[in-house]
Design a protein around this motif. Structure first.
Motif, PDB file in Angstrom:
ATOM      1  N   LEU A   1      10.325  16.776  10.787  1.00  0.00           N
ATOM      2  CA  LEU A   1       9.675  17.661  11.763  1.00  0.00           C
ATOM      3  C   LEU A   1      10.696  18.508  12.525  1.00  0.00           C
ATOM      4  N   GLN A   2      11.862  17.951  12.814  1.00  0.00           N
ATOM      5  CA  GLN A   2      12.908  18.690  13.523  1.00  0.00           C
ATOM      6  C   GLN A   2      13.490  19.827  12.690  1.00  0.00           C
ATOM      7  N   ALA A   3      13.286  19.770  11.382  1.00  0.00           N
ATOM      8  CA  ALA A   3      13.774  20.844  10.505  1.00  0.00           C
ATOM      9  C   ALA A   3      12.836  22.049  10.509  1.00  0.00           C
ATOM     10  N   GLY A   4      11.747  21.965  11.279  1.00  0.00           N
ATOM     11  CA  GLY A   4      10.844  23.098  11.387  1.00  0.00           C
ATOM     12  C   GLY A   4       9.543  22.959  10.622  1.00  0.00           C
ATOM     13  N   PHE A   5       9.326  21.810  10.029  1.00  0.00           N
ATOM     14  CA  PHE A   5       8.069  21.563   9.337  1.00  0.00           C
ATOM     15  C   PHE A   5       7.096  20.885  10.297  1.00  0.00           C
ATOM     16  N   ASP A   6       5.814  20.857   9.914  1.00  0.00           N
ATOM     17  CA  ASP A   6       4.828  20.187  10.754  1.00  0.00           C
ATOM     18  C   ASP A   6       4.208  19.013   9.988  1.00  0.00           C
ATOM     19  N   LYS A   7       3.282  18.337  10.638  1.00  0.00           N
ATOM     20  CA  LYS A   7       2.675  17.143  10.040  1.00  0.00           C
ATOM     21  C   LYS A   7       1.860  17.471   8.796  1.00  0.00           C
ATOM     22  N   ALA A   8       1.249  18.649   8.767  1.00  0.00           N
ATOM     23  CA  ALA A   8       0.523  19.047   7.558  1.00  0.00           C
ATOM     24  C   ALA A   8       1.480  19.192   6.382  1.00  0.00           C
ATOM     25  N   HIS A   9       2.675  19.735   6.633  1.00  0.00           N
ATOM     26  CA  HIS A   9       3.689  19.844   5.574  1.00  0.00           C
ATOM     27  C   HIS A   9       4.077  18.458   5.068  1.00  0.00           C
ATOM     28  N   LEU A  10       4.244  17.524   5.980  1.00  0.00           N
ATOM     29  CA  LEU A  10       4.625  16.171   5.578  1.00  0.00           C
ATOM     30  C   LEU A  10       3.583  15.584   4.628  1.00  0.00           C
ATOM     31  N   LEU A  11       2.318  15.766   4.968  1.00  0.00           N
ATOM     32  CA  LEU A  11       1.260  15.245   4.103  1.00  0.00           C
ATOM     33  C   LEU A  11       1.197  16.001   2.778  1.00  0.00           C
ATOM     34  N   GLU A  12       1.540  17.277   2.790  1.00  0.00           N
ATOM     35  CA  GLU A  12       1.566  18.054   1.551  1.00  0.00           C
ATOM     36  C   GLU A  12       2.688  17.580   0.621  1.00  0.00           C
ATOM     37  N   VAL A  13       3.783  17.111   1.207  1.00  0.00           N
ATOM     38  CA  VAL A  13       4.858  16.541   0.388  1.00  0.00           C
ATOM     39  C   VAL A  13       4.332  15.345  -0.399  1.00  0.00           C
ATOM     40  N   ILE A  14       3.440  14.584   0.187  1.00  0.00           N
ATOM     41  CA  ILE A  14       2.855  13.431  -0.521  1.00  0.00           C
ATOM     42  C   ILE A  14       2.124  13.906  -1.773  1.00  0.00           C
ATOM     43  N   ALA A  15       1.419  15.025  -1.691  1.00  0.00           N
ATOM     44  CA  ALA A  15       0.736  15.567  -2.873  1.00  0.00           C
ATOM     45  C   ALA A  15       1.746  15.956  -3.953  1.00  0.00           C
ATOM     46  N   ALA A  16       2.860  16.565  -3.549  1.00  0.00           N
ATOM     47  CA  ALA A  16       3.892  16.944  -4.532  1.00  0.00           C
ATOM     48  C   ALA A  16       4.497  15.700  -5.183  1.00  0.00           C
ATOM     49  N   VAL A  17       4.733  14.663  -4.380  1.00  0.00           N
ATOM     50  CA  VAL A  17       5.268  13.414  -4.932  1.00  0.00           C
ATOM     51  C   VAL A  17       4.264  12.807  -5.920  1.00  0.00           C
ATOM     52  N   ALA A  18       2.981  12.850  -5.581  1.00  0.00           N
ATOM     53  CA  ALA A  18       1.959  12.310  -6.480  1.00  0.00           C
ATOM     54  C   ALA A  18       1.932  13.074  -7.806  1.00  0.00           C
ATOM     55  N   ALA A  19       1.965  14.397  -7.723  1.00  0.00           N
ATOM     56  CA  ALA A  19       1.937  15.209  -8.943  1.00  0.00           C
ATOM     57  C   ALA A  19       3.155  14.932  -9.813  1.00  0.00           C
ATOM     58  N   SER A  20       4.323  14.885  -9.191  1.00  0.00           N
ATOM     59  CA  SER A  20       5.523  14.682  -9.998  1.00  0.00           C
ATOM     60  C   SER A  20       5.637  13.248 -10.493  1.00  0.00           C
ATOM     61  N   THR A  21       5.055  12.309  -9.795  1.00  0.00           N
ATOM     62  CA  THR A  21       5.063  10.923 -10.288  1.00  0.00           C
ATOM     63  C   THR A  21       4.322  10.846 -11.619  1.00  0.00           C
ATOM     64  N   ILE A  22       3.222  11.570 -11.743  1.00  0.00           N
ATOM     65  CA  ILE A  22       2.491  11.596 -13.015  1.00  0.00           C
ATOM     66  C   ILE A  22       3.412  12.090 -14.126  1.00  0.00           C
ATOM     67  N   THR A  23       4.095  13.192 -13.884  1.00  0.00           N
ATOM     68  CA  THR A  23       4.988  13.760 -14.892  1.00  0.00           C
ATOM     69  C   THR A  23       6.200  12.873 -15.139  1.00  0.00           C
ATOM     70  N   ASN A  24       6.827  12.393 -14.077  1.00  0.00           N
ATOM     71  CA  ASN A  24       8.045  11.581 -14.220  1.00  0.00           C
ATOM     72  C   ASN A  24       7.772  10.291 -14.974  1.00  0.00           C
ATOM     73  N   TYR A  25       6.712   9.604 -14.616  1.00  0.00           N
ATOM     74  CA  TYR A  25       6.393   8.345 -15.297  1.00  0.00           C
ATOM     75  C   TYR A  25       6.032   8.607 -16.757  1.00  0.00           C
ATOM     76  N   THR A  26       5.283   9.673 -17.008  1.00  0.00           N
ATOM     77  CA  THR A  26       4.948  10.004 -18.395  1.00  0.00           C
ATOM     78  C   THR A  26       6.219  10.306 -19.186  1.00  0.00           C
ATOM     79  N   GLY A  27       7.131  11.060 -18.582  1.00  0.00           N
ATOM     80  CA  GLY A  27       8.389  11.358 -19.266  1.00  0.00           C
ATOM     81  C   GLY A  27       9.196  10.112 -19.557  1.00  0.00           C
ATOM     82  N   ASN A  28       9.211   9.179 -18.614  1.00  0.00           N
ATOM     83  CA  ASN A  28       9.964   7.943 -18.820  1.00  0.00           C
ATOM     84  C   ASN A  28       9.332   7.062 -19.892  1.00  0.00           C
ATOM     85  N   VAL A  29       8.012   7.103 -20.023  1.00  0.00           N
ATOM     86  CA  VAL A  29       7.318   6.291 -21.030  1.00  0.00           C
ATOM     87  C   VAL A  29       7.354   6.960 -22.396  1.00  0.00           C
ATOM     88  N   THR A  30       7.086   8.269 -22.451  1.00  0.00           N
ATOM     89  CA  THR A  30       6.931   8.943 -23.748  1.00  0.00           C
ATOM     90  C   THR A  30       8.197   9.594 -24.271  1.00  0.00           C
TER      91      THR A  30
END
Length: 183
Positions: free
Chosen positions: A138-167
């Motif tokens: 938050l001190q870097a200039g982001f807000d709480k909505a941004h923090l929650l949006e990062v969770i969506a990015a982590v979720a999306a990339s987890t799908i890709t990362n785990y698939t890449g590690n398995v396949t």
């Protein structure tokens, strides 16, 4: 070692084809990881839904690539690191910042450092951020909505990362220069 097919639009299950067509429109090609994911219409459909939200959110495309590259490195996904290295550079992320992320370091850019550090903490701490993690972001200039949006990015990339590690899909020739090993 198990091998997984890298489907094309023509060879993919019927229910996966619209997702592959959308990704081909977005990238001008079907990434090999998407070809492997399309074996499961549920998996590829889940990725595409999140992909559209993450790339249509409040972060710039360069910021999204900082997040996705950080997540790929943190999850040790070689295919995703090569892919997101290329995209981060294409989106104008400083080469030194890209290299820092690939080496598990914080980028020099304060905003990129805040995004990268938060994404890594979310993954490593399995979402159990402490007050100092949140405060730094938050001190870097982001807000709480941004923090929650990062969770969506982590979720999306987890799908890709785990698939890449398995396949373990092959890295496309266009991204071979950015090959990476979790080693």
């Amino acid at each position: 070692m198990q091998t997984f097919p890298v489907h094309t639009i023509e060879s993919a299950p019927e229910q996966s084809r619209p997702s592959l067509q959308m990704l081909q429109g977005a990238f001008g090609m079907i990434p090999n990881i998407a070809g492997t994911m399309s074996t499961s219409p549920v998996l590829i459909g889940s990725l595409v839904g999140l992909f559209q939200k993450v790339h249509g959110g409040s972060f710039s495309e360069a910021q999204v690539q900082v997040l996705l590259l950080t997540n790929a490195v943190t999850n040790g996904s070689a295919w995703a690191v090569a892919f997101h290295t290329a995209l981060a550079l294409k989106e104008g992320v400083e080469p030194a910042d890209v290299q820092a992320i690939r080496e598990r370091q914080a980028p020099r850019s304060p905003k990129s450092a805040a995004l990268s550090t938060l994404a890594r903490a979310l993954i490593e701490k399995r979402g159990r951020l402490d007050d100092s993690d949140v405060s730094r972001f938050l001190q870097a200039g982001f807000d709480k909505a941004h923090l929650l949006e990062v969770i969506a990015a982590v979720a999306a990339s987890t799908i890709t990362n785990y698939t890449g590690n398995v396949t373990r899909p092959p890295v496309e020739a266009a991204f071979e220069a950015y090959a990476w090993s979790a080693g």
